[in-house]
Scaffold this active site. Structure first.
Site, PDB file in Angstrom:
ATOM      1  N   ASP A   1      57.806  29.002  22.991  1.00 30.44           N
ATOM      2  CA  ASP A   1      56.433  28.517  22.926  1.00 30.44           C
ATOM      3  C   ASP A   1      56.425  27.034  22.566  1.00 30.44           C
ATOM      4  O   ASP A   1      57.466  26.381  22.549  1.00 30.44           O
ATOM      5  CB  ASP A   1      55.619  29.347  21.921  1.00 30.44           C
ATOM      6  CG  ASP A   1      56.319  29.476  20.574  1.00 30.44           C
ATOM      7  OD1 ASP A   1      57.112  28.575  20.221  1.00 30.44           O
ATOM      8  OD2 ASP A   1      56.079  30.473  19.870  1.00 30.44           O
TER       9      ASP A   1
ATOM     10  N   HIS B   1      62.015  34.305  28.490  1.00 30.69           N
ATOM     11  CA  HIS B   1      60.640  34.090  28.013  1.00 30.69           C
ATOM     12  C   HIS B   1      60.572  32.689  27.403  1.00 30.69           C
ATOM     13  O   HIS B   1      60.739  32.495  26.202  1.00 30.69           O
ATOM     14  CB  HIS B   1      60.284  35.161  26.970  1.00 30.69           C
ATOM     15  CG  HIS B   1      58.879  35.079  26.461  1.00 30.69           C
ATOM     16  ND1 HIS B   1      57.849  35.818  26.997  1.00 30.69           N
ATOM     17  CD2 HIS B   1      58.326  34.346  25.459  1.00 30.69           C
ATOM     18  CE1 HIS B   1      56.728  35.551  26.342  1.00 30.69           C
ATOM     19  NE2 HIS B   1      56.988  34.655  25.397  1.00 30.69           N
TER      20      HIS B   1
ATOM     21  N   ASP C   1      65.809  42.388  31.757  1.00 32.40           N
ATOM     22  CA  ASP C   1      65.596  40.961  32.017  1.00 32.40           C
ATOM     23  C   ASP C   1      64.217  40.752  32.635  1.00 32.40           C
ATOM     24  O   ASP C   1      64.061  40.707  33.854  1.00 32.40           O
ATOM     25  CB  ASP C   1      66.703  40.440  32.947  1.00 32.40           C
ATOM     26  CG  ASP C   1      66.610  38.938  33.174  1.00 32.40           C
ATOM     27  OD1 ASP C   1      65.843  38.268  32.455  1.00 32.40           O
ATOM     28  OD2 ASP C   1      67.307  38.431  34.075  1.00 32.40           O
TER      29      ASP C   1
ATOM     30  N   GLU D   1      63.393  36.337  24.822  1.00 32.92           N
ATOM     31  CA  GLU D   1      63.060  35.044  24.218  1.00 32.92           C
ATOM     32  C   GLU D   1      64.252  34.550  23.412  1.00 32.92           C
ATOM     33  O   GLU D   1      64.885  35.309  22.681  1.00 32.92           O
ATOM     34  CB  GLU D   1      61.831  35.136  23.320  1.00 32.92           C
ATOM     35  CG  GLU D   1      61.355  33.772  22.837  1.00 32.92           C
ATOM     36  CD  GLU D   1      59.971  33.802  22.209  1.00 32.92           C
ATOM     37  OE1 GLU D   1      59.327  32.738  22.165  1.00 32.92           O
ATOM     38  OE2 GLU D   1      59.530  34.880  21.757  1.00 32.92           O
TER      39      GLU D   1
END
Length: 529
Positions: free
Chosen positions: A89, A429, A481, A490
């Protein structure tokens, strides 16, 4: 003469066959068979460049990234540009960022020669300094530390490249009225550990880091409280479950190691009971729970010898006992099954399903470090609860087994380090990696548009975030995956940081063994001649 030549030919054939078998057993990586730890080390340090926030330097190697977060802190009238995004993020969380820098600095301090021999000295210094420069910026007054930039809730609502982000860049701080002993203590530990690394190459910078570390420790100890009680926004993401006692002891022991001042060791001894240092026998080490790490630092003080008062020696011995409990737990040698770390059928240490790989990589590092401490102190064994013994070689072997599992020696045959080997996660991710680079397509990608166009697509990420270690498989060695499987796909900076030391050490060991074998082969040929 003919007999001698025949023997030489036989030796040559034997050497070729041995080399061929070793290569077949490994992946033909150029290190003489097996895993290419040098490449893994190189990739691990490269990963930190993919996580950079701020103005990127001219020598940025990860070219799909660009400048981002250039107004961070502007609303609050402070300069908070720089630092690292912790994972996939675009939020800058101070506690895990500081822990990442502590572990990266510990790796560099402990395995400096090995990192330098692998040609990664400059890169590890750059990776550490990028983080510590930011942490120094974030410490804007003796008792004020900015602990977060960005808001997890709004950030997770959007799927945008860091270069495009339109989400909140609100910054949050701890101070006298809103304490955060845990984040202050961890930041103090990070800066103290980094000061050791920069002591020779940048002495003035090293002193600057140490000055901030001392102030932060004093602040965290004087105004006690959990940072997630002061900054509610962090609770859903990096709540301080273990409290702040471990961070204060961790910081004190790092400051003792950095300065040699007795006062910091006195603190770690005097506060050992109150802050849990000799009370907690743990089976995990992470960005939240530091007890195993600080117990190992305290054990190292005892193992180094010196004239310790009887009370100090007794407390340090308690620290060592708790450190060895953790190490024995990783080996599965403590008497009670509940005192050991679970292990999958494939051999992976398993603590919990969300980003389990962080516990694996941290364990590999602590096992590696302690096996070295044993060797350097002239010891060879540790005692586990119930009376079982474990050797330094067993610790090292378990560390290597975990490292090899990460790189592909697992039932799935998958490398959980992105970009390493033939099979690795392709749908990590990670916002920046999952979207076309702004360099290739500079058109703005909106908040929800990113989810529609990029997050939900089934194909591989357009950018490989090399060196990232993802959350990894479950307790049955299964891995899916998929971009929406954030528990497993992530990656986080604190997953990779400890492996910098482990990979450097394993590469050095491999090269030393290779040299020894070559010397032995040459000696054999000479005897035959």
């Amino acid at each position: 003469m003919v007999a001698a030549m025949t023997m030489c030919a036989a030796v040559a054939v034997l050497l070729v066959l041995t080399s061929t078998m070793a290569a077949a057993a490994g992946d033909g990586d150029g290190d003489g068979g097996g895993f290419d730890y040098k490449k893994a080390l190189h990739s691990g340090l490269l990963y930190f460049e993919a996580q950079r926030s701020g103005h990127l330097p001219y020598n940025q190697r990860v070219r799909w990234r660009g400048h981002s977060g250039l107004a961070d802190g502007l609303q609050q009238g402070v300069d908070l540009v720089g630092g690292y995004y912790d994972a996939g993020d675009n939020v800058k969380f101070g506690l895990p960022m500081a822990f990442t820098m502590t572990m990266l600095s510990w790796a560099a301090a402990e395995f400096w020669d090995e990192i330098a021999a692998a040609g990664e000295r400059r890169h590890v210094l750059e990776a550490i300094k990028w983080g510590t420069d930011y942490l120094v910026k974030a410490h804007t007054a003796a008792d004020e530390l900015w602990a977060e930039v960005g808001d997890g809730d709004t950030d997770h609502y959007c799927w945008q490249r860091p270069e495009d982000m339109t989400t909140s860049r609100q910054a949050y701080k701890v101070d006298r009225d809103n304490p955060g002993s845990d984040v202050a203590g961890e930041t103090a530990a990070a800066l103290a550990a980094a000061s050791i690394v920069f002591r020779r190459s940048k002495p003035r910078y090293s002193r600057l880091l140490l000055r901030h570390a001392e102030q932060l420790f004093d602040f965290g100890d004087r105004y006690r409280g959990k940072y997630d009680s002061s900054i509610g926004e962090v609770r859903a993401y990096y709540a301080s479950v273990s409290g702040y006692g471990d961070e204060l002891l961790w910081a004190a022991l790092w400051l003792h190691r950095a300065t040699g001042r007795r006062g910091y060791l006195d603190y770690a001894v005097a506060m050992a009971d109150e802050l849990g240092g000799v009370g907690w026998a743990v089976t995990e080490f992470s960005w939240d729970v530091k007890y195993a790490g600080l117990q190992i630092l305290a054990a190292k003080v005892l193992m180094d010898g010196g004239d310790h008062p009887a009370a100090h020696a007794a407390t340090l011995e308690q620290y060592r006992s708790k450190a060895e409990h953790y190490l024995c737990a990783c080996l599965g040698k403590n008497a009670a099954a509940g005192d050991n770390v679970n292990r999958t059928a494939g051999g992976m240490l398993f603590v919990r399903r969300w980003n389990n790989m962080q516990y694996v990589t941290n364990a590999a590092f602590l096992l590696t470090v302690y096996s070295r401490y044993l060797r350097d102190s002239g010891g060879d064994t540790i005692r586990c609860s119930g009376g079982a013994m474990a050797t330094g070689d067993e610790l090292a072997a378990m560390a290597r087994a975990q490292a090899d599992y990460v790189l592909g020696d697992n039932p799935a045959g998958v490398s959980y380090m992105v970009g390493y080997g033939r099979r690795f996660p392709r749908r990590v991710h990670h916002r920046g990696a999952s979207m076309v680079s702004h360099r290739a397509d500079g058109r703005f990608v909106g908040c929800v548009q990113g989810y529609d166009r990029w997050f939900r697509r089934g194909g591989a990420n357009p950018n490989v975030v090399a060196g990232a270690i993802v959350g990894g498989p479950d307790d049955r060695d299964r891995f899916r995956d998929s971009r929406d499987n954030y528990m497993q796909t992530e990656a986080c900076t604190y997953n990779t940081a400890p492996m910098v030391g482990v990979f450097a050490h394993l590469h050095a060991q491999k090269m030393a063994a290779r040299t020894a074998n070559n010397n032995a082969d040459r000696s054999m040929i000479k005897r035959v001649d």
